[in-house]
Design a protein around this motif. Structure first.
Motif, mmCIF file in Angstrom:
data_model
loop_
_atom_site.group_PDB
_atom_site.id
_atom_site.type_symbol
_atom_site.label_atom_id
_atom_site.label_comp_id
_atom_site.label_asym_id
_atom_site.label_seq_id
_atom_site.Cartn_x
_atom_site.Cartn_y
_atom_site.Cartn_z
ATOM 1 N N THR A 118 3.278 9.301 2.675
ATOM 2 C CA THR A 118 3.453 8.492 1.517
ATOM 3 C C THR A 118 2.793 8.783 0.413
ATOM 4 O OG1 THR A 118 1.963 6.652 2.132
ATOM 5 C CG2 THR A 118 4.659 6.548 2.686
ATOM 6 N N ALA A 138 1.797 3.750 -6.301
ATOM 7 C CA ALA A 138 1.199 3.456 -4.888
ATOM 8 C C ALA A 138 0.429 2.298 -5.017
ATOM 9 C CB ALA A 138 0.205 4.741 -4.514
ATOM 10 N N ALA A 186 3.190 -0.551 -5.046
ATOM 11 C CA ALA A 186 3.479 -0.756 -3.692
ATOM 12 C C ALA A 186 2.796 -1.328 -2.519
ATOM 13 C CB ALA A 186 3.966 0.629 -2.974
ATOM 14 N N THR A 187 1.394 -1.014 -2.598
ATOM 15 C CA THR A 187 0.613 -1.931 -1.571
ATOM 16 C C THR A 187 0.313 -3.426 -2.118
ATOM 17 O OG1 THR A 187 -0.866 0.299 -1.424
ATOM 18 C CG2 THR A 187 -1.814 -1.924 -0.783
ATOM 19 N N PHE A 198 3.265 -5.355 -1.275
ATOM 20 C CA PHE A 198 3.153 -5.783 0.202
ATOM 21 C C PHE A 198 2.351 -6.775 0.655
ATOM 22 C CE2 PHE A 198 2.345 -4.777 4.671
ATOM 23 C CZ PHE A 198 3.344 -4.225 5.177
ATOM 24 N N SER A 206 4.230 -7.183 8.910
ATOM 25 C CA SER A 206 4.519 -5.935 9.468
ATOM 26 C C SER A 206 5.358 -6.283 10.780
ATOM 27 C CB SER A 206 3.397 -5.072 9.842
ATOM 28 O OG SER A 206 2.463 -4.812 8.769
ATOM 29 N N GLU A 248 5.064 3.530 5.101
ATOM 30 C CA GLU A 248 4.581 2.814 3.983
ATOM 31 C C GLU A 248 4.032 1.483 4.582
ATOM 32 O OE1 GLU A 248 7.393 1.446 0.986
ATOM 33 O OE2 GLU A 248 7.595 3.592 0.244
ATOM 34 N N THR A 249 4.641 1.111 5.779
ATOM 35 C CA THR A 249 3.934 -0.112 6.337
ATOM 36 C C THR A 249 2.708 0.579 7.290
ATOM 37 O OG1 THR A 249 5.966 -1.312 6.758
ATOM 38 C CG2 THR A 249 4.140 -2.045 8.112
ATOM 39 N N VAL A 293 0.823 2.747 6.182
ATOM 40 C CA VAL A 293 -0.266 3.196 5.136
ATOM 41 C C VAL A 293 -0.832 1.628 4.913
ATOM 42 C CG1 VAL A 293 -0.803 4.040 2.926
ATOM 43 C CG2 VAL A 293 0.435 5.202 4.385
ATOM 44 N N ALA A 294 0.038 0.943 4.632
ATOM 45 C CA ALA A 294 -0.484 -0.535 4.307
ATOM 46 C C ALA A 294 -1.307 -1.014 5.410
ATOM 47 C CB ALA A 294 0.584 -1.523 4.030
#
Lengths: 277, 175
Positions: free
Chosen positions: A69, A90, A93-94, A97, A246, A260-261, A263-264
């Motif tokens: 990502t 980025a 997005a985080t 989340f 998640s 993405e999850t 990375v989060a």
């Protein structure tokens, strides 16, 4: 260099190709004339090659998805304004989340009916949290197969390796509350997390609710006919929120955790403190 | 990202993992360090543009994380006192055939963290002496002496692990 016998340091630099051409020529002449020096150079070359091979271990699968990502290289280097937007994207997005995770845990539904099995779930988690490594049964079956055979349907057991939580325990449940599944995740910093799946009670909402009187890290929700409970102890609260989000998302979508999850989860873990005992 | 070639981090993941594994001797810890390093790198506002600087930057992040994790608050863990070489390396004879993956792995784990550090920087991460010197903020000569002492220690460790060889070896190949 050519006037004196090369020392060990010179031989290392020679083997590494770090000498100037004139110095290297001097060492080469000395090595050609002295078998002992030649042996040392050969030993160094072999040592260097073997160490290098050691460093070429296969990349673990846990790391392979981390880069997926990331913004493209040119976005981060050649064009400053695009790099800024990529970074903002980025970060947004985080942040989204985390906000979603926080919104998920608002206490509005706290008074909703609890499943009858909530004490049972807490007991299961406490046993897993106390178990010494090797004491609890190691996973003997694939979680999906266990859920299919014991629940009659597939429960979603997400991959949480982004948060360095790996499945260390899978146990089919047969109790007064029905057939179920207990999955124990084990972290590398003392964390133990339980995902327990049992038949849902009708009043259980899709949005996670805190188990009454059980503590801040015991949440339950419903997906179809299944009730899910995610229990942890002593985990950094913000990190728990991200893990819960998640798992909840995976259970709703009935889909694996996406990049993405992952990375989060990894970012959240990097920011969090280790689990308290 | 695996196939588009745009990601700058991905080509270094293997070496970062190998470097972390060499520093720690522990797969799980190495995995954590690379993961933490990747997260920091991906979240950084400004990464070095120059490729060599970018590589050094990545390994510096990972190395600092390893120091934090391994030293438990002791920042001098990876420091050497840089004393001059005292023993005669020529007296240390190790059969080439004894240098293999098993003996080197065992030898590396018995080295001090500082010795593992300099060997991993040069032989695994692939830094030149001058690059390693810049990363460590020491003179090139210090890198040379540290590396030669570290390799000598590694050979000594390999030698100790191989007191008994299974087959006779020639002791003087060039006699």
């Amino acid at each position: 260099m050519s006037e004196k016998k090369p020392n060990w340091c010179d031989l290392n630099a020679y083997a590494d190709g770090e000498l100037l051409p004139t110095e290297a020529a001097g060492v080469a002449r000395a090595v050609a004339e002295d078998p002992a020096l030649a042996d040392q150079v050969a030993t160094l070359a072999r040592l260097k090659a073997t160490v290098r091979e050691q460093g070429q271990a296969p990349l673990p699968s846990e790391l392979a998805g981390l880069c997926r990502t990331a913004p493209p290289a040119e976005d981060r280097t050649a064009k400053p304004f695009r790099r800024t937007w990529a970074w903002l994207g980025a970060t947004a997005a985080t942040a989204a989340f985390v906000v979603l995770a926080a919104a998920l845990l608002t206490p509005a539904d706290r008074e909703t009916a609890q499943p009858a099995w909530h004490d049972f779930a807490v007991q299961l988690h406490q046993a897993w949290a106390r178990a010494e490594p090797g004491e609890a049964a190691e996973p003997t079956a694939d979680a999906l197969l266990v859920s299919l055979s014991h629940l009659g349907r597939a429960a979603q057991v997400p991959d949480l390796s982004g948060a360095r939580l790996t499945v260390g325990y899978v146990q089919p449940l047969a109790s007064e509350h029905g057939q179920g599944l207990h999955v124990g995740y084990r972290g590398t910093r003392g964390c133990r997390v339980s995902l327990i799946v049992l038949p849902a009670v009708a009043a259980l909402p899709q949005k996670p609710v805190m188990l009454a009187g059980a503590g801040r890290q015991h949440y339950v929700w419903r997906v179809g006919g299944l009730g899910y409970a995610l229990l942890a102890s002593g985990m950094d609260p913000k990190h728990y929120q991200v893990v819960l989000h998640s798992v909840h998302e995976a259970s709703l979508k009935q889909a694996p955790v996406g990049p993405e999850t992952r990375v989060a989860l990894a970012e959240s873990r990097a920011r969090s403190r280790p689990c308290a005992a | 990202m695996a196939g588009d070639g745009n990601n700058r981090l991905e080509p270094y993941m293997g070496r970062l993992f190998g470097f972390a594994l060499s520093l720690t001797g522990n797969r799980d810890l190495a995995l954590e360090l690379v993961q933490d390093c990747s997260v920091k790198a991906l979240a950084a506002r400004q990464a070095p543009v120059d490729q060599a600087a970018f590589r050094a930057w990545l390994f510096r992040i990972l190395r600092n994380a390893a120091i934090d994790r391994l030293s438990n608050g002791n920042p001098t863990l990876l420091c050497l006192d840089d004393e001059p070489e005292t023993a005669d390396p020529a007296s240390l004879r190790v059969e080439e055939s004894l240098i293999n993956q098993l003996t080197v792995r065992a030898g590396m784990t018995s080295l001090s963290p500082a010795h593992r550090d300099i060997i991993a920087l040069v032989d695994i991460a692939g830094f030149s002496y001058s690059e390693a010197a810049a990363l460590l903020e020491v003179p090139v000569g210090t890198v040379m002496s540290r590396l030669s002492r570290a390799r000598r220690a590694l050979l000594a460790a390999i030698s100790e692990h191989n007191v008994h060889s299974l087959v006779p070896h020639r002791t003087a190949r060039r006699a």
